[in-house]
Write an enzyme that holds these catalytic residues in place. Sequence first.
Site, PDB file in Angstrom:
ATOM      1  N   VAL A   1       0.832  -1.205   0.000  1.00 30.55           N
ATOM      2  CA  VAL A   1       0.000   0.000   0.000  1.00 30.55           C
ATOM      3  C   VAL A   1       0.866   1.254   0.000  1.00 30.55           C
ATOM      4  O   VAL A   1       0.697   2.150  -0.830  1.00 30.55           O
ATOM      5  CB  VAL A   1      -0.939   0.020   1.228  1.00 30.55           C
ATOM      6  CG1 VAL A   1      -1.667   1.368   1.315  1.00 30.55           C
ATOM      7  CG2 VAL A   1      -1.946  -1.110   1.140  1.00 30.55           C
TER       8      VAL A   1
ATOM      9  N   THR B   1      -6.845  -0.342   7.117  1.00 28.00           N
ATOM     10  CA  THR B   1      -8.239  -0.737   7.338  1.00 28.00           C
ATOM     11  C   THR B   1      -8.436  -1.120   8.796  1.00 28.00           C
ATOM     12  O   THR B   1      -7.781  -2.032   9.295  1.00 28.00           O
ATOM     13  CB  THR B   1      -8.609  -1.930   6.442  1.00 28.00           C
ATOM     14  OG1 THR B   1      -8.302  -1.614   5.092  1.00 28.00           O
ATOM     15  CG2 THR B   1     -10.094  -2.252   6.566  1.00 28.00           C
TER      16      THR B   1
ATOM     17  N   CYS C   1      -6.661  -8.672   3.578  1.00 26.81           N
ATOM     18  CA  CYS C   1      -7.824  -7.782   3.513  1.00 26.81           C
ATOM     19  C   CYS C   1      -9.108  -8.549   3.814  1.00 26.81           C
ATOM     20  O   CYS C   1      -9.627  -8.488   4.917  1.00 26.81           O
ATOM     21  CB  CYS C   1      -7.911  -7.113   2.136  1.00 26.81           C
ATOM     22  SG  CYS C   1      -6.618  -5.900   1.830  1.00 26.81           S
TER      23      CYS C   1
ATOM     24  N   ARG D   1      14.698  -3.632   3.507  1.00 27.91           N
ATOM     25  CA  ARG D   1      13.729  -3.223   2.484  1.00 27.91           C
ATOM     26  C   ARG D   1      14.052  -1.837   1.958  1.00 27.91           C
ATOM     27  O   ARG D   1      13.941  -1.571   0.754  1.00 27.91           O
ATOM     28  CB  ARG D   1      12.312  -3.243   3.069  1.00 27.91           C
ATOM     29  CG  ARG D   1      11.777  -4.635   3.365  1.00 27.91           C
ATOM     30  CD  ARG D   1      10.415  -4.547   4.051  1.00 27.91           C
ATOM     31  NE  ARG D   1       9.414  -3.893   3.210  1.00 27.91           N
ATOM     32  CZ  ARG D   1       8.650  -4.520   2.315  1.00 27.91           C
ATOM     33  NH1 ARG D   1       8.775  -5.816   2.150  1.00 27.91           N
ATOM     34  NH2 ARG D   1       7.766  -3.854   1.602  1.00 27.91           N
TER      35      ARG D   1
END
Length: 431
Positions: A22, A125, A265, A45
């Site tokens: 995201v 979320t 999700c 990363r």
Amino acid sequence: MKIYSSLVNKDAKLAVIGLGYVGLPIALEFAKKLSVIGFDINEARVQQMRQGIDPSGEMQAKNFENTDIVFTSSISVLKEASFFIVAVPTPVDSHNVPDLRPVQKASETIGKVIKKGDYVVYEFTVYPGCTEEDCLPIIQEQSGLKICEDFKIGYSPERINPGDKKNTLSTIIKVVSGCDEESREEIAKLYELIVKVGVHRASSIKVAEAAKIIENTQRDVNIALMNELSIIFDRMGINTFEVLEAAGTKWNFLKFFPGLVGGHCIGVDPYYLTYKAAELGFNSRVILSGRYINDNMGNYVSKKVIQHVIAHSDNVKEAKVLVMGATFKENVSDIRNSKVIDVIKTLKSYYLNVFVHDPSANSAELEEEYGIHLTKELDNDYDVVMVSVPHNSYADYDDAYFSSITKHHALIADLKGTYRNKITSRKYWSL
């Protein structure tokens, strides 16, 4: 307390905290127009992204080109930003209880670097109320600043679909909200810079949070219905996909399909909503029923495979099962919360020899996360081939191919119905 013009003129910087599937696309898209700081606590990363490599495998090297962005794991660099977008994970624990630790730690970090006039927007979320009831107090306590007087917050849920090259960040309407009208408008104008189709201004942060979580909950419940129908139709001896094809000729029939529901999700978010509902004294029935069905589909699939092996193999311990696809969905490399893993573990618990093939998954990640080793060279004597994830690279396989890698009594378990009406020389089964 306006910030849009400062960001556009590059007098201020925007920071994205959490550079996963995201956060990184958002950071790179904004970096085409603004000065951006990409922050992640994982230095390995960060090093990859400095070289133009997306550790999640979603973004191409070209997406990093012509961008004004600095990748860092340093809080001191993060202090240079005035607008913070938080895109950290929101998982559940082993008991399906929301794990807010990533969110809380990110909020603590913001509390240490935020200053008067700054903005914070959350993109994950969560259940309605999380931004204002769980995150905001942490920022205020750490910083000593007051909401709306000294800084402003908002919520704009992510709508990124991994593996989808058509519905992307810039082509999906963005929902935005703020702690007051001014912040909502400033946040909306900022996202309008990168979202071509525009934004939807929600009346409050809670409304925006609720809108996001029901998107995935709705899909989860509908897929659960398809999975339950699949179990029923299997007992009736009819193919679920043929039934759905016929029913789909009606204009208002919703086209959902059965399958393993994993990922971070659909298989996770409904638990955030039911958790909050329980806190408020309401026990969900429909949502949790859907979760129960979808969470148990791995066991159902495993049972069908085991039944075939028992019926057709002289020695179960010598039976060989090939699982094609280990990621949580097709054409992505992400293995987090993949329900295929549940099937593999169950099959192994019955002492079957399970081999796993996946052209998209990273073998080292699978080994580290689940102790599963990928098979590159396939044999010609499998008792069962289960196509669990229909990657594009599997699309052209036909009856001759499956015959070449299996015994004559083999079962082709095609979970998504990819090869329906194409397999004739082996037993065929799909959800």
